[in-house]
Design a protein around this motif. Structure first.
Motif, PDB file in Angstrom:
ATOM      1  N   ILE A 122     -21.768 -20.540 -60.770  1.00 54.09           N
ATOM      2  CA  ILE A 122     -22.262 -21.725 -61.474  1.00 54.09           C
ATOM      3  C   ILE A 122     -21.127 -22.738 -61.469  1.00 54.09           C
ATOM      4  O   ILE A 122     -20.141 -22.598 -62.187  1.00 54.09           O
ATOM      5  CB  ILE A 122     -22.698 -21.398 -62.910  1.00 54.09           C
ATOM      6  N   MET A 123     -21.246 -23.757 -60.635  1.00 57.29           N
ATOM      7  CA  MET A 123     -20.176 -24.727 -60.444  1.00 57.29           C
ATOM      8  C   MET A 123     -20.450 -25.994 -61.255  1.00 57.29           C
ATOM      9  O   MET A 123     -21.575 -26.489 -61.291  1.00 57.29           O
ATOM     10  CB  MET A 123     -20.053 -25.089 -58.957  1.00 57.29           C
ATOM     11  N   GLY A 172     -22.205 -33.688 -61.197  1.00 53.61           N
ATOM     12  CA  GLY A 172     -23.287 -32.714 -61.240  1.00 53.61           C
ATOM     13  C   GLY A 172     -22.815 -31.277 -61.378  1.00 53.61           C
ATOM     14  O   GLY A 172     -21.637 -31.000 -61.604  1.00 53.61           O
ATOM     15  N   GLN A 173     -23.787 -30.360 -61.273  1.00 56.23           N
ATOM     16  CA  GLN A 173     -23.496 -28.930 -61.288  1.00 56.23           C
ATOM     17  C   GLN A 173     -24.525 -28.225 -60.403  1.00 56.23           C
ATOM     18  O   GLN A 173     -25.588 -28.767 -60.105  1.00 56.23           O
ATOM     19  CB  GLN A 173     -23.522 -28.378 -62.706  1.00 56.23           C
ATOM     20  N   ALA A 174     -24.181 -27.015 -59.973  1.00 51.10           N
ATOM     21  CA  ALA A 174     -25.040 -26.319 -59.023  1.00 51.10           C
ATOM     22  C   ALA A 174     -24.804 -24.821 -59.099  1.00 51.10           C
ATOM     23  O   ALA A 174     -23.748 -24.362 -59.537  1.00 51.10           O
ATOM     24  CB  ALA A 174     -24.769 -26.819 -57.603  1.00 51.10           C
ATOM     25  N   THR A 175     -25.822 -24.072 -58.672  1.00 47.23           N
ATOM     26  CA  THR A 175     -25.670 -22.639 -58.450  1.00 47.23           C
ATOM     27  C   THR A 175     -25.420 -22.433 -56.961  1.00 47.23           C
ATOM     28  O   THR A 175     -26.219 -22.853 -56.123  1.00 47.23           O
ATOM     29  CB  THR A 175     -26.929 -21.879 -58.875  1.00 47.23           C
ATOM     30  N   VAL A 176     -24.289 -21.809 -56.633  1.00 45.55           N
ATOM     31  CA  VAL A 176     -23.863 -21.663 -55.242  1.00 45.55           C
ATOM     32  C   VAL A 176     -23.729 -20.179 -54.904  1.00 45.55           C
ATOM     33  O   VAL A 176     -23.079 -19.425 -55.638  1.00 45.55           O
ATOM     34  CB  VAL A 176     -22.515 -22.378 -55.004  1.00 45.55           C
ATOM     35  N   GLN A 177     -24.352 -19.775 -53.797  1.00 41.92           N
ATOM     36  CA  GLN A 177     -24.227 -18.400 -53.319  1.00 41.92           C
ATOM     37  C   GLN A 177     -23.042 -18.321 -52.351  1.00 41.92           C
ATOM     38  O   GLN A 177     -22.950 -19.097 -51.399  1.00 41.92           O
ATOM     39  CB  GLN A 177     -25.501 -17.962 -52.606  1.00 41.92           C
ATOM     40  N   ALA A 178     -22.130 -17.389 -52.605  1.00 44.24           N
ATOM     41  CA  ALA A 178     -20.960 -17.213 -51.740  1.00 44.24           C
ATOM     42  C   ALA A 178     -21.387 -16.632 -50.398  1.00 44.24           C
ATOM     43  O   ALA A 178     -21.973 -15.547 -50.346  1.00 44.24           O
ATOM     44  CB  ALA A 178     -19.944 -16.298 -52.414  1.00 44.24           C
ATOM     45  N   THR A 179     -21.106 -17.354 -49.334  1.00 44.83           N
ATOM     46  CA  THR A 179     -21.482 -16.889 -47.994  1.00 44.83           C
ATOM     47  C   THR A 179     -20.288 -16.381 -47.190  1.00 44.83           C
ATOM     48  O   THR A 179     -20.417 -15.485 -46.373  1.00 44.83           O
ATOM     49  CB  THR A 179     -22.172 -18.011 -47.214  1.00 44.83           C
ATOM     50  N   HIS A 180     -19.119 -16.975 -47.407  1.00 47.71           N
ATOM     51  CA  HIS A 180     -17.908 -16.517 -46.723  1.00 47.71           C
ATOM     52  C   HIS A 180     -16.771 -16.456 -47.747  1.00 47.71           C
ATOM     53  O   HIS A 180     -16.520 -17.454 -48.435  1.00 47.71           O
ATOM     54  CB  HIS A 180     -17.515 -17.450 -45.578  1.00 47.71           C
ATOM     55  N   VAL A 181     -16.113 -15.322 -47.832  1.00 46.15           N
ATOM     56  CA  VAL A 181     -15.040 -15.140 -48.807  1.00 46.15           C
ATOM     57  C   VAL A 181     -13.779 -14.678 -48.085  1.00 46.15           C
ATOM     58  O   VAL A 181     -13.816 -14.262 -46.925  1.00 46.15           O
ATOM     59  CB  VAL A 181     -15.433 -14.106 -49.891  1.00 46.15           C
ATOM     60  N   GLY A 182     -12.643 -14.736 -48.819  1.00 51.83           N
ATOM     61  CA  GLY A 182     -11.399 -14.216 -48.265  1.00 51.83           C
ATOM     62  C   GLY A 182     -10.969 -14.917 -46.991  1.00 51.83           C
ATOM     63  O   GLY A 182     -11.052 -16.138 -46.859  1.00 51.83           O
TER      64      GLY A 182
END
Length: 774
Positions: A122-123, A172-182
């Motif tokens: 939640i950004m 603004g704000q948004a719900t973001v799904q992590a697609t690439h990490v590390g």
């Protein structure tokens, strides 16, 4: 695509096991391994080792003592940096932001290294993205990718768009799904090529590095030339090695590099204890040189705890109607900034459902929502209205003069970031903020230290000027409304005229900082939001609050862990202590370097051997430089920085080096010829007179004198005398209790102080004063 319930604990563990976990934020300090490598693998340490090996060949093992000094210096540097690292790392953890992550069991707050692939973040406005992601839900956001691309223009994003790590939300704000990490995230794939703020410029370190660079070039060729000349002048190989080694170790000011780095590391550790995180060590020096301090109003002058004072109905609205409209609009927009929180906490939510939202932006200074009840916007009236009616302008100015932040609620015919259509103001919203505790005392201290305070805010200039006056900021009546200008602005004229700048956009903040820098000022900037990022990056020294946005903290040189601006007094004093003390003691290190270089050049063309052996430099280095500088560098010294570093150093170092070279030539030429002194005796007198000159220089460096400093100088002089009396053989010194020698050296010793003073007067007034030291 995952649903919005988030990952289960089992799914999280599976991703961790598969290596799909994010990495922690980059450390502000070097690893233990890097600390050892940086302190051990240096050019000067290599030279010392080579010289030590050559001395070993001569069989004169006591002359290896210089390696002990180098080893102790290196050990102290490693110890202090590790000690500082532990304190800074502890403070970094306290200031590190957490992210809201939706998991199956509810919302959790996690550090970025606990985020795994497919997590739902939640950004909010001001958050910096720690991963690459896909927007699953938003009512509209704007992303700034300037840290990556260098382009500061915000980019609008909607549901289904992708976002990359390193960028941050400006609205603004948004719900973001992590697609690439590390390592698979975009910011890590750049391998350190990400654009960010330039490293803090340090006059102190730059000057010292220039000295080191010059010595790096000359030391080996000069040593080789001296060695060859000794052999051509019929010295033995052993004598040539010892003389050349003494010359080369005399040229190395390794203690100066150590003292500077250790002083900055200790200062960073001291500041960490005072809840100030230093992101770059040279910034400590930078703030000490600051003469213009740009203040953001909220969080710096005021506490940032906003409250709704009252609503003022206009256009035949009742107070009850206005409460419903403001409450419905602010909740429909969904912003979570301080203003939105202040309004939503006291106004009921009628449950309006937005069809479209334009989130708050610092550049627009308004936000709005389109609902079935109509289009409504909340923000700064100067930015919402194309023309301001005189009656409304007077009313707003009156409330602003009372210290209120004045917003308006309006109905519009259009709702796009660039066009609101016809705007009907329905009422005014009066927000109040409180002056931060101790603000008056803090600002008075800065002003007494000749630091000009400038207030740069997005609020109404009259409101800001009222608050600045209450906080005791001088010339707060000199205010300007930046929204009244077109694109063609003479920033140089503005910064020369005004103290309070209101209705400033982020781009204008940066331009104001640049204008001060163009006329030679060193500028510090405070801030806590995304609207401050451009100015923080441009300033010579950026200061952020830990309670502020992650994006602002990632740019700043200092992070105030308790969000308490009063802590900046400690930073200012630490910086001044470091700069003033290093400036004071650097001359003692450079005396040895300067006379060693000069003597090496001279003795290349002389028959006699180099006047020192390595062991004989040890008492000079330790008693006139090493020990006293350790104590002088730790002394509280919070005076205003006097000026150019090299000029201040040379005022003492150059005359001292001239005196040393003069006395050694007198001893070598007159003593050897007229008094028939042999090499051992002339070498002893060279050490004696060099030490005397360096003790006079120490006395001058220690000014203003007090009882402790006088005791320190007398103690060092006493220890130096004891070496000649009791430990002469250890340091290859002849007895000075010789009538013939005394008849020669006593008058020379008596002349040291007046000769030093005379040379300093001649050099200072006729040579040093005419040189441009920049």
């Amino acid at each position: 695509m995952l649903n919005l319930t988030g990952l289960t604990a089992k799914q999280v563990q599976q991703r961790i096991a598969a290596g799909q976990q994010n990495e922690p934020a980059p450390s502000l300090t070097r690893s233990i391994k890097d600390i050892f490598r940086a302190n051990l693998l240096t050019w000067f340490n290599l030279i010392n080792l080579v010289l030590g090996a050559l001395v070993l060949i001569t069989g004169s093992y006591k002359n290896e003592l210089f390696l002990g000094v180098a080893i102790v210096n290196t050990a102290i540097g490693i110890f202090q940096e590790i000690r500082s690292k532990r304190q800074i790392d502890k403070m970094s953890l306290l200031s590190e932001s957490t992210y809201e992550v939706q998991r199956e069991n509810g919302m959790v707050e996690l550090h970025q290294d606990a985020i795994v692939q497919d997590d739902l973040l939640i950004m909010h406005r001001g958050d910096q993205l720690p991963v690459d992601g896909l927007i699953l839900a938003t009512q509209g956001i704007e992303i700034d990718e300037s840290l990556i691309t260098g382009e500061a223009t915000p980019i609008s994003k909607v549901t289904g768009d992708s976002v990359v790590s390193g960028s941050f939300l400006v609205s603004g704000q948004a719900t973001v799904q992590a697609t690439h990490v590390g390592t698979k995230s975009f910011i890590n794939s750049l391998s350190g090529e990400v654009q960010s703020g330039e490293s803090t410029n340090s006059q102190l370190l730059n000057t010292i590095n220039r000295i080191i660079k010059i010595l790096t070039i000359v030391i080996v060729p000069l040593g080789a030339a001296l060695f060859i000349s000794r052999l051509f002048n019929h010295s033995t190989i052993d004598q040539a090695i010892l003389g050349t080694t003494a010359a080369m170790i005399g040229m190395i000011p390794e203690g100066l590099v150590l003292l500077t780095s250790v002083s900055l590391a200790v200062s960073a550790m001291n500041l960490a204890r005072r809840r100030v995180l230093v992101r770059e060590l040279p910034a400590i020096e930078g703030l000490a040189r600051v003469d213009v301090l740009g203040l953001d109003k909220t969080g710096t002058i005021t506490s940032g705890r906003l409250q709704l004072n009252k609503l003022v109905p206009l256009d035949n609205q009742s107070i009850e109607q206005l409460k419903v409209i403001v409450g419905g609009t602010i909740n429909a927009i969904g912003d979570d900034n301080e203003t939105a929180q202040a309004l939503s906490s006291v106004l009921a939510d009628p449950g309006w459902q937005p069809n479209r939202v334009v989130p708050f932006s610092s550049a627009r200074k308004w936000s709005g929502a389109s609902t079935s009840q109509g289009n409504y916007v909340i923000g700064a009236p100067e930015f919402m209205l194309k023309t301001m009616p005189d009656e409304l302008a007077q009313q707003i100015e009156g409330h602003a003069a009372d210290g209120f932040r004045v917003l308006c609620i309006a109905q519009t015919t259009q709702l796009s970031p660039d066009d609101l259509g016809d705007v009907t103001v329905l009422g005014l919203i009066l927000i109040e903020d409180e002056i931060r505790e101790n603000a008056v005392e803090t600002f008075r201290y800065f002003q007494n230290q000749d630091v000009a305070l400038k207030v740069i805010s997005g609020d109404n200039p009259t409101t800001v000027a009222n608050i600045a006056a209450r906080a005791g900021i001088k010339h707060s009546d000199q205010l300007i409304d930046m929204s009244s200008f077109s694109d063609d602005i003479d920033y140089d004229q503005l910064v020369a005229t005004y103290t309070v700048f209101g209705r400033v956009t982020p781009a204008q903040k940066k331009q104001l900082v640049m204008a001060w820098q163009r006329v030679g000022h060193t500028v510090a900037m405070t801030g806590d939001g995304v609207n401050d990022i451009l100015a923080l990056r441009q300033a010579d020294c950026g200061i952020a609050m830990a309670s502020g946005s992650e994006a602002a903290k990632s740019i700043a040189d200092f992070v105030l862990v308790d969000s308490n601006f009063d802590a900046m007094l400690n930073v200012l004093n630490e910086g001044r202590r470091v700069v003033n003390n290093i400036e004071r003691v650097a001359s003692l290190f450079l005396i040895k370097t300067m006379y060693s270089v000069a003597l090496s050049l001279i003795f290349i063309f002389m028959i006699n051997g180099y006047p020192f052996q390595p062991i004989q430099l040890t008492p000079i280095s330790v008693l006139t430089v090493g020990i006293p500088t350790f104590f002088l560098a730790l002394e509280p010294n919070y005076q205003r920085i006097s000026g150019q570093f090299m000029k201040q150093v040379m005022v003492i170092a150059a005359p001292a080096a001239v005196c040393v070279v003069t006395y050694i030539l007198v001893v070598d030429l007159v003593g050897g010829v007229q008094f028939n002194l042999n090499y051992a005796e002339t070498s002893t007198l060279s050490v004696l007179l060099t030490g005397a000159v360096c003790l006079v220089a120490l006395l001058m460096v220690a000014r203003p004198l007090n009882r402790l400093k006088i005791s320190l100088v007398l103690l060092m002089a006493g220890c130096f005398a004891l070496i000649f009396i009791f430990f002469g053989k250890l340091f290859s010194l002849e007895s000075i209790f010789n009538v013939q020698m005394a008849f020669f050296y006593v008058p020379l010793l008596a002349s040291v102080y007046p000769f030093f003073y005379l040379v300093q007067e001649i050099l200072g007034k006729r040579v040093l004063a005419r040189i441009n030291w920049r």
